[in-house]
Design a protein around this motif. Structure first.
Motif, PDB file in Angstrom:
ATOM      1  N   HIS A   1     -44.663  63.487 -37.924  1.00 52.90           N
ATOM      2  CA  HIS A   1     -44.156  62.131 -38.180  1.00 52.90           C
ATOM      3  C   HIS A   1     -43.383  61.622 -36.958  1.00 52.90           C
ATOM      4  CE1 HIS A   1     -42.928  59.138 -41.441  1.00 52.90           C
ATOM      5  NE2 HIS A   1     -42.521  58.653 -40.300  1.00 52.90           N
TER       6      HIS A   1
ATOM      7  N   GLY B   1     -44.919  58.753 -34.971  1.00 51.03           N
ATOM      8  CA  GLY B   1     -44.059  57.580 -35.174  1.00 51.03           C
ATOM      9  C   GLY B   1     -43.472  57.053 -33.874  1.00 51.03           C
ATOM     10  N   ARG B   2     -43.055  57.960 -32.995  1.00 57.70           N
ATOM     11  CA  ARG B   2     -42.512  57.547 -31.697  1.00 57.70           C
ATOM     12  C   ARG B   2     -43.571  56.777 -30.906  1.00 57.70           C
ATOM     13  NH1 ARG B   2     -40.689  62.363 -28.999  1.00 57.70           N
ATOM     14  NH2 ARG B   2     -38.768  62.072 -30.156  1.00 57.70           N
ATOM     15  N   TYR B   3     -44.801  57.282 -30.914  1.00 59.36           N
ATOM     16  CA  TYR B   3     -45.875  56.608 -30.186  1.00 59.36           C
ATOM     17  C   TYR B   3     -46.119  55.206 -30.765  1.00 59.36           C
ATOM     18  CZ  TYR B   3     -50.440  55.419 -28.352  1.00 59.36           C
ATOM     19  OH  TYR B   3     -51.472  54.759 -27.740  1.00 59.36           O
ATOM     20  N   ILE B   4     -46.189  55.112 -32.075  1.00 60.36           N
ATOM     21  CA  ILE B   4     -46.406  53.811 -32.724  1.00 60.36           C
ATOM     22  C   ILE B   4     -45.281  52.846 -32.367  1.00 60.36           C
ATOM     23  CG2 ILE B   4     -46.418  52.656 -34.982  1.00 60.36           C
ATOM     24  CD1 ILE B   4     -47.979  55.149 -36.029  1.00 60.36           C
ATOM     25  N   PHE B   5     -44.041  53.331 -32.406  1.00 61.17           N
ATOM     26  CA  PHE B   5     -42.883  52.492 -32.085  1.00 61.17           C
ATOM     27  C   PHE B   5     -42.904  52.059 -30.619  1.00 61.17           C
ATOM     28  CE2 PHE B   5     -38.497  52.088 -30.555  1.00 61.17           C
ATOM     29  CZ  PHE B   5     -38.051  51.061 -31.368  1.00 61.17           C
ATOM     30  N   GLU B   6     -43.101  53.026 -29.718  1.00 61.63           N
ATOM     31  CA  GLU B   6     -43.075  52.710 -28.286  1.00 61.63           C
ATOM     32  C   GLU B   6     -44.200  51.776 -27.875  1.00 61.63           C
ATOM     33  OE1 GLU B   6     -43.085  56.584 -26.463  1.00 61.63           O
ATOM     34  OE2 GLU B   6     -40.909  56.845 -26.773  1.00 61.63           O
ATOM     35  N   GLN B   7     -45.360  51.910 -28.517  1.00 62.12           N
ATOM     36  CA  GLN B   7     -46.502  51.052 -28.188  1.00 62.12           C
ATOM     37  C   GLN B   7     -46.492  49.743 -28.981  1.00 62.12           C
ATOM     38  OE1 GLN B   7     -48.664  51.823 -25.643  1.00 62.12           O
ATOM     39  NE2 GLN B   7     -47.156  53.458 -25.346  1.00 62.12           N
ATOM     40  N   ARG B   8     -45.515  49.627 -29.884  1.00 58.81           N
ATOM     41  CA  ARG B   8     -45.389  48.434 -30.739  1.00 58.81           C
ATOM     42  C   ARG B   8     -46.701  48.133 -31.480  1.00 58.81           C
ATOM     43  NH1 ARG B   8     -40.562  45.451 -28.711  1.00 58.81           N
ATOM     44  NH2 ARG B   8     -39.907  46.633 -26.896  1.00 58.81           N
TER      45      ARG B   8
ATOM     46  N   ASP C   1     -49.196  47.622 -34.539  1.00 56.89           N
ATOM     47  CA  ASP C   1     -49.078  46.927 -35.816  1.00 56.89           C
ATOM     48  C   ASP C   1     -49.772  47.745 -36.910  1.00 56.89           C
ATOM     49  OD1 ASP C   1     -48.328  44.906 -37.563  1.00 56.89           O
ATOM     50  OD2 ASP C   1     -50.144  43.720 -37.160  1.00 56.89           O
TER      51      ASP C   1
ATOM     52  N   LYS D   1     -48.923  50.984 -40.116  1.00 55.76           N
ATOM     53  CA  LYS D   1     -47.922  51.636 -40.963  1.00 55.76           C
ATOM     54  C   LYS D   1     -48.183  53.136 -40.977  1.00 55.76           C
ATOM     55  CE  LYS D   1     -45.703  48.093 -42.811  1.00 55.76           C
ATOM     56  NZ  LYS D   1     -44.260  47.945 -42.723  1.00 55.76           N
TER      57      LYS D   1
ATOM     58  N   SER E   1     -53.819  50.579 -40.958  1.00 55.59           N
ATOM     59  CA  SER E   1     -53.780  49.408 -40.077  1.00 55.59           C
ATOM     60  C   SER E   1     -53.958  48.106 -40.851  1.00 55.59           C
ATOM     61  CB  SER E   1     -54.830  49.514 -38.971  1.00 55.59           C
ATOM     62  OG  SER E   1     -56.121  49.548 -39.520  1.00 55.59           O
TER      63      SER E   1
END
Length: 188
Positions: free
Chosen positions: A43, A47-54, A56, A58, A84
């Motif tokens: 997670h 999650g870090r990758y999703i956050f850093e890459q912004r 869109d 869940k 997505s």
């Protein structure tokens, strides 16, 4: 056989945790410390990758129910998933096939995770499925987007790309190996 439906699923008391696969209930076992440590590691990395890459999308961790096949006979609780299409996100569950699912295999769930769910996820339109088996020391990586239901079997060494992100994110499997080894050193 008396096939169960999502109506039967919703009628169960909250304290009873099951998955409904092809009209049959399967107990969802308590997730132990090893299971939780692996799920938390994944997670954080994903999650870090999703956050850093912004991105869109869940990212959900158990225990969000998923009506993966959008039928009356299947409701599962993946350990991790990425969605997505936010129109699939309901108040309590996900309605439809997530893009990416991870299951952490246990002795109780092995048959289900490596057989029943492979077929269900493939047929429902999941693009990528990882079954992580800490006891065997393997990751079974299924790329249904490539039209196959045969996994790539990897041990917990090196990094493996998350294909739904076109390989831009790789997960270091030695992190999972380290977690398993740490748990193996803990006296029972």
């Amino acid at each position: 056989m008396n096939r169960k439906t999502v109506i039967d699923y919703y009628a169960l008391p909250d304290e009873i945790r099951v998955e409904l696969i092809d009209g049959e209930f399967f107990e969802v076992p308590r997730r132990g410390a090893l299971h939780q440590d692996i799920a938390s590691y994944l997670h954080v990395v994903i999650g870090r990758y999703i956050f850093e890459q912004r991105l869109d999308v869940k990212l959900y961790e158990a225990s969000v129910s998923v009506m993966v096949a959008c039928d009356d006979y299947n409701m599962v609780e993946p350990d991790l998933m990425i969605v997505s299409d936010k129109s699939m996100v309901g108040g309590v569950e996900i309605y439809g096939a997530p893009d990416y699912i991870i299951e952490i295999v246990s002795d109780v769930t092995r048959e289900r995770d490596l057989k029943s769910k492979v077929k269900l996820y493939h047929d429902s339109g999941v693009k990528e499925y990882w079954a992580i088996d800490p006891l065997a020391g393997n990751l079974y990586k299924y790329l249904f987007i490539e039209g196959t239901d045969k996994p790539e079997v990897l041990n917990f060494e090196g990094s493996v790309p998350v294909s739904i992100f076109d390989g831009r994110l790789s997960v270091d499997l030695s992190g999972i190996r380290d977690i398993v080894e740490e748990h193996n050193r803990i006296p029972v």
